[in-house]
Design a protein around this motif. Structure first.
Motif, PDB file in Angstrom:
ATOM      1  N   GLY A   1      65.163  74.845  37.960  1.00 22.56           N
ATOM      2  CA  GLY A   1      66.704  74.133  37.589  1.00 22.56           C
ATOM      3  C   GLY A   1      67.430  74.195  36.181  1.00 22.56           C
ATOM      4  O   GLY A   1      68.549  74.485  36.282  1.00 22.56           O
ATOM      5  N   LEU A   2      66.068  74.082  35.766  1.00 19.17           N
ATOM      6  CA  LEU A   2      66.845  73.803  34.314  1.00 19.17           C
ATOM      7  C   LEU A   2      66.061  74.730  32.416  1.00 19.17           C
ATOM      8  O   LEU A   2      65.022  74.740  32.689  1.00 19.17           O
ATOM      9  CB  LEU A   2      66.317  72.123  33.692  1.00 19.17           C
ATOM     10  N   ALA A   3      66.905  74.759  32.193  1.00 26.55           N
ATOM     11  CA  ALA A   3      66.207  75.652  31.152  1.00 26.55           C
ATOM     12  C   ALA A   3      67.123  75.168  29.743  1.00 26.55           C
ATOM     13  O   ALA A   3      68.257  75.007  29.743  1.00 26.55           O
ATOM     14  CB  ALA A   3      66.786  77.744  31.483  1.00 26.55           C
ATOM     15  N   HIS A   4      66.639  75.853  28.384  1.00 23.98           N
ATOM     16  CA  HIS A   4      66.619  75.015  27.744  1.00 23.98           C
ATOM     17  C   HIS A   4      67.031  76.830  26.449  1.00 23.98           C
ATOM     18  O   HIS A   4      66.143  77.312  26.889  1.00 23.98           O
ATOM     19  CB  HIS A   4      65.133  74.540  26.677  1.00 23.98           C
ATOM     20  N   PRO A   5      68.036  76.588  25.859  1.00 26.88           N
ATOM     21  CA  PRO A   5      68.424  77.525  25.080  1.00 26.88           C
ATOM     22  C   PRO A   5      67.288  77.939  24.091  1.00 26.88           C
ATOM     23  O   PRO A   5      66.589  77.369  23.509  1.00 26.88           O
ATOM     24  CB  PRO A   5      69.796  76.813  24.617  1.00 26.88           C
ATOM     25  N   SER A   6      67.664  79.468  24.054  1.00 20.59           N
ATOM     26  CA  SER A   6      66.944  80.180  23.522  1.00 20.59           C
ATOM     27  C   SER A   6      65.309  80.356  24.261  1.00 20.59           C
ATOM     28  O   SER A   6      64.674  81.470  23.752  1.00 20.59           O
ATOM     29  CB  SER A   6      66.218  80.001  21.852  1.00 20.59           C
ATOM     30  N   GLU A   7      64.818  79.770  25.238  1.00 20.66           N
ATOM     31  CA  GLU A   7      64.435  80.206  25.746  1.00 20.66           C
ATOM     32  C   GLU A   7      64.375  81.387  27.280  1.00 20.66           C
ATOM     33  O   GLU A   7      65.418  82.307  27.349  1.00 20.66           O
ATOM     34  CB  GLU A   7      63.711  78.978  26.757  1.00 20.66           C
TER      35      GLU A   7
ATOM     36  N   THR B   1      71.430  81.288  26.999  1.00 17.87           N
ATOM     37  CA  THR B   1      72.240  80.582  26.146  1.00 17.87           C
ATOM     38  C   THR B   1      73.262  79.641  27.760  1.00 17.87           C
ATOM     39  O   THR B   1      72.332  80.097  28.596  1.00 17.87           O
ATOM     40  CB  THR B   1      73.679  81.018  25.612  1.00 17.87           C
ATOM     41  N   ALA B   2      73.867  78.626  27.333  1.00 21.21           N
ATOM     42  CA  ALA B   2      74.750  78.003  28.282  1.00 21.21           C
ATOM     43  C   ALA B   2      75.788  78.424  28.921  1.00 21.21           C
ATOM     44  O   ALA B   2      75.992  78.693  30.119  1.00 21.21           O
ATOM     45  CB  ALA B   2      75.860  76.722  27.576  1.00 21.21           C
ATOM     46  N   ALA B   3      75.506  79.687  28.130  1.00 20.80           N
ATOM     47  CA  ALA B   3      76.822  81.284  29.419  1.00 20.80           C
ATOM     48  C   ALA B   3      75.935  81.577  30.323  1.00 20.80           C
ATOM     49  O   ALA B   3      76.440  82.538  31.348  1.00 20.80           O
ATOM     50  CB  ALA B   3      77.453  82.284  28.409  1.00 20.80           C
TER      51      ALA B   3
END
Lengths: 121, 112
Positions: free
Chosen positions: A8-14, A87-89
């Protein structure tokens, strides 16, 4: 029935990886079916990500093509989405669906319930 | 952005008829590609409502009907009911700029 699964969660650039498990249907059934991913950012409209056919391979939204890979695992009756450099987008509810048609004007039925992915550090 | 434009909202009283337009161009609807419609009830996944311009899947009420003409398509809802309050999306294929399936911008139907 289709059911999405993944973090449910991913970090930016991953890299984000989601799986859709198909039940009551065979993903390798002969016929032109397009196993599809669609996403919907919170409060916004629908965006087609791409689809993969057991016989014709994958077709992607041109705006995402450089970051997306779709694949089928017929042995598990699953298909998957890999989205790189998130990214957040890319935060959205991600839906999988079965596509019917010839790959131009395909319609989608049924849909999974969707899985919310948030990209945040 | 989408190549298929819908009005942001339409509303009607119970029992009335409302229509939702889906305006495209010569590279999608005008090129003869089929239009499909989906209903998304609050908090749920979209559901196929009309496929290939005018066809209703089994189980969809005959109060819903679709049409296509030129570079546009329309969804009509007759005998509007409270349960019809939802977001509606059209969808078609576009053969320009790399070719892709597109959804319309979406229309919120409100039952007054």
């Amino acid at each position: 029935q289709l059911r999405e699964s993944g973090p449910g969660l991913a970090h930016p650039s991953e890299t984000l990886s989601l799986t859709c498990t198909v039940s009551g249907d065979s993903i390798s059934t002969i016929g032109e079916y397009y196993w599809t991913w669609i996403r919907q950012p919170p409060g916004k409209g629908l965006e087609w990500i791409g689809y993969v056919s057991y016989t014709r391979g994958a077709t992607y939204n041109p705006s995402l093509r450089s970051r997306v890979t779709l694949s089928i695992d017929a042995s598990k009756n699953q298909f998957s989405l890999i989205l790189s450099s998130v990214t957040a987008a890319d935060s959205a509810v991600y839906y999988c669906a079965k596509g019917w048609g010839d790959g131009k004007g395909t319609y989608f039925d049924p849909w999974g319930q969707g899985t919310l992915v948030t990209v945040s550090s | 952005q989408s190549v298929l434009t819908q009005p942001p909202s339409v509303s009607g009283a119970p029992g009335q008829r409302v229509t939702i337009s889906c305006t495209g161009t010569s590279s999608n609807i005008g090129a003869g590609y089929d239009v499909h419609w989906y209903q998304q009830l609050p908090g749920t996944a979209p559901k196929l409502l009309i496929y290939r311009n005018t066809n209703r899947p089994s189980g969809v009420s005959d109060r819903f009907s679709g049409s296509r003409s030129g570079t546009s398509a329309s969804l009509a809802i007759t005998g509007l009911q409270a349960e019809d309050e939802a977001d509606y999306y059209c969808q078609s294929f576009d053969n320009s700029l790399g070719a892709s399936e597109f959804f319309g911008t979406g229309t919120k139907v409100t039952v007054l």
